[in-house]
Scaffold this motif. Sequence first.
Motif, PDB file in Angstrom:
ATOM      1  N   LEU A   1      44.839  93.681  40.649  1.00  0.00           N
ATOM      2  CA  LEU A   1      45.591  93.276  39.456  1.00  0.00           C
ATOM      3  C   LEU A   1      44.790  93.380  38.163  1.00  0.00           C
ATOM      4  N   SER A   2      43.474  93.418  38.254  1.00  0.00           N
ATOM      5  CA  SER A   2      42.650  93.475  37.042  1.00  0.00           C
ATOM      6  C   SER A   2      42.436  94.893  36.529  1.00  0.00           C
ATOM      7  N   THR A   3      43.000  95.896  37.175  1.00  0.00           N
ATOM      8  CA  THR A   3      42.725  97.283  36.785  1.00  0.00           C
ATOM      9  C   THR A   3      43.714  97.858  35.777  1.00  0.00           C
ATOM     10  N   ASP A   4      44.705  97.105  35.379  1.00  0.00           N
ATOM     11  CA  ASP A   4      45.700  97.594  34.428  1.00  0.00           C
ATOM     12  C   ASP A   4      45.463  96.917  33.074  1.00  0.00           C
ATOM     13  N   PRO A   5      44.703  97.557  32.178  1.00  0.00           N
ATOM     14  CA  PRO A   5      44.377  96.903  30.906  1.00  0.00           C
ATOM     15  C   PRO A   5      45.598  96.640  30.025  1.00  0.00           C
ATOM     16  N   THR A   6      46.619  97.469  30.119  1.00  0.00           N
ATOM     17  CA  THR A   6      47.805  97.260  29.299  1.00  0.00           C
ATOM     18  C   THR A   6      48.523  95.979  29.712  1.00  0.00           C
ATOM     19  N   THR A   7      48.744  95.807  31.008  1.00  0.00           N
ATOM     20  CA  THR A   7      49.394  94.596  31.498  1.00  0.00           C
ATOM     21  C   THR A   7      48.530  93.372  31.240  1.00  0.00           C
ATOM     22  N   MET A   8      47.238  93.489  31.519  1.00  0.00           N
ATOM     23  CA  MET A   8      46.321  92.357  31.316  1.00  0.00           C
ATOM     24  C   MET A   8      46.338  91.887  29.857  1.00  0.00           C
ATOM     25  N   THR A   9      46.211  92.824  28.921  1.00  0.00           N
ATOM     26  CA  THR A   9      46.146  92.423  27.512  1.00  0.00           C
ATOM     27  C   THR A   9      47.501  91.982  26.984  1.00  0.00           C
ATOM     28  N   CYS A  10      48.573  92.546  27.518  1.00  0.00           N
ATOM     29  CA  CYS A  10      49.916  92.105  27.136  1.00  0.00           C
ATOM     30  C   CYS A  10      50.115  90.640  27.511  1.00  0.00           C
ATOM     31  N   ILE A  11      49.801  90.309  28.750  1.00  0.00           N
ATOM     32  CA  ILE A  11      49.973  88.925  29.210  1.00  0.00           C
ATOM     33  C   ILE A  11      49.032  87.993  28.459  1.00  0.00           C
ATOM     34  N   ALA A  12      47.773  88.397  28.290  1.00  0.00           N
ATOM     35  CA  ALA A  12      46.802  87.558  27.577  1.00  0.00           C
ATOM     36  C   ALA A  12      47.245  87.307  26.145  1.00  0.00           C
ATOM     37  N   ASN A  13      47.804  88.321  25.505  1.00  0.00           N
ATOM     38  CA  ASN A  13      48.248  88.193  24.120  1.00  0.00           C
ATOM     39  C   ASN A  13      49.535  87.386  23.996  1.00  0.00           C
ATOM     40  N   ASP A  14      50.510  87.683  24.853  1.00  0.00           N
ATOM     41  CA  ASP A  14      51.818  87.042  24.745  1.00  0.00           C
ATOM     42  C   ASP A  14      51.856  85.645  25.357  1.00  0.00           C
ATOM     43  N   TYR A  15      50.996  85.389  26.322  1.00  0.00           N
ATOM     44  CA  TYR A  15      50.951  84.075  26.986  1.00  0.00           C
ATOM     45  C   TYR A  15      49.551  83.508  26.814  1.00  0.00           C
ATOM     46  N   SER A  16      48.687  83.741  27.792  1.00  0.00           N
ATOM     47  CA  SER A  16      47.281  83.351  27.671  1.00  0.00           C
ATOM     48  C   SER A  16      46.485  84.062  28.747  1.00  0.00           C
ATOM     49  N   TYR A  17      45.167  84.075  28.568  1.00  0.00           N
ATOM     50  CA  TYR A  17      44.317  84.701  29.572  1.00  0.00           C
ATOM     51  C   TYR A  17      44.452  83.987  30.917  1.00  0.00           C
ATOM     52  N   ASP A  18      44.752  82.703  30.886  1.00  0.00           N
ATOM     53  CA  ASP A  18      44.943  81.947  32.122  1.00  0.00           C
ATOM     54  C   ASP A  18      46.103  82.485  32.958  1.00  0.00           C
ATOM     55  N   ASP A  19      47.009  83.241  32.346  1.00  0.00           N
ATOM     56  CA  ASP A  19      48.208  83.745  33.020  1.00  0.00           C
ATOM     57  C   ASP A  19      48.110  85.205  33.484  1.00  0.00           C
ATOM     58  N   VAL A  20      46.976  85.880  33.217  1.00  0.00           N
ATOM     59  CA  VAL A  20      46.934  87.334  33.448  1.00  0.00           C
ATOM     60  C   VAL A  20      47.182  87.735  34.904  1.00  0.00           C
ATOM     61  N   PHE A  21      46.759  86.920  35.846  1.00  0.00           N
ATOM     62  CA  PHE A  21      46.992  87.257  37.251  1.00  0.00           C
ATOM     63  C   PHE A  21      48.251  86.587  37.792  1.00  0.00           C
ATOM     64  N   SER A  22      48.523  85.359  37.384  1.00  0.00           N
ATOM     65  CA  SER A  22      49.673  84.638  37.946  1.00  0.00           C
ATOM     66  C   SER A  22      50.994  85.306  37.578  1.00  0.00           C
ATOM     67  N   ARG A  23      51.119  85.847  36.372  1.00  0.00           N
ATOM     68  CA  ARG A  23      52.360  86.545  36.008  1.00  0.00           C
ATOM     69  C   ARG A  23      52.562  87.771  36.895  1.00  0.00           C
ATOM     70  N   GLN A  24      51.491  88.480  37.168  1.00  0.00           N
ATOM     71  CA  GLN A  24      51.599  89.651  38.037  1.00  0.00           C
ATOM     72  C   GLN A  24      51.943  89.236  39.466  1.00  0.00           C
ATOM     73  N   VAL A  25      51.306  88.190  39.951  1.00  0.00           N
ATOM     74  CA  VAL A  25      51.593  87.692  41.299  1.00  0.00           C
ATOM     75  C   VAL A  25      53.049  87.268  41.396  1.00  0.00           C
ATOM     76  N   ARG A  26      53.536  86.555  40.397  1.00  0.00           N
ATOM     77  CA  ARG A  26      54.935  86.117  40.415  1.00  0.00           C
ATOM     78  C   ARG A  26      55.892  87.309  40.452  1.00  0.00           C
ATOM     79  N   ALA A  27      55.528  88.384  39.782  1.00  0.00           N
ATOM     80  CA  ALA A  27      56.383  89.577  39.741  1.00  0.00           C
ATOM     81  C   ALA A  27      56.322  90.388  41.035  1.00  0.00           C
ATOM     82  N   LEU A  28      55.188  90.394  41.705  1.00  0.00           N
ATOM     83  CA  LEU A  28      54.980  91.339  42.801  1.00  0.00           C
ATOM     84  C   LEU A  28      54.909  90.738  44.199  1.00  0.00           C
TER      85      LEU A  28
END
Length: 189
Positions: A74-101
């Motif tokens: 999950l950490s290899t997609d910089p676009t998704t990581m920075t989108c989530i970090a920017n729109d939500y928070s860095y604390d959410d970068v993996f949990s949002r992806q986990v919830r989706a997948l």
Amino acid sequence: MHAQLNDHRAVADAMQDLLPGVRSVGELLIEAYQGTGILYTFGNGGSAADAQHLTGEIIGHYKRDRRPLPAVTLSTDPTTMTCIANDYSYDDVFSRQVRALARPGDVVAAFTTSGRSANIVAALRAAKEKGATTVLFGGGDGGPSKEFADVALLVPSSTTPRIQEMHTFMLHAISEMVDAWADEDEEYA
């Protein structure tokens, strides 16, 4: 240098107690791959590299020519990581992806030396809520991440280099198990 080597040896010797847990993670992955399971991995910094390492061994191969198996870091997609970090928070970068997948039958594996990073804890919690099996590659007492791990492989050390060295040992042992199973799997064409 001698002190580092002696520390490495001491931690490696103490890993004996973790071998049944390492075997159980290999068996969990094989069980997931006998169905439609996917492995999702993640971590921060050097632990992200360990997560990628496991994914590479699973998709590619460890020692044998065999079919590729589904795994995503999950950490290899910089676009998704920075989108989530920017729109939500860095604390959410993996949990949002986990919830989706993540789904029941999947394995979600976190790599962390302390187990205290908020984004790791949140992602493991999300994986449990989604019904996935959770694995923690950690160290020391596992921190708050341990609460959300079905299997916690905790290296008996509080030193980052020693923990990461043993994470590499464990991911190689697990890769060998999965590789051997996939090589013998009759469905490989």
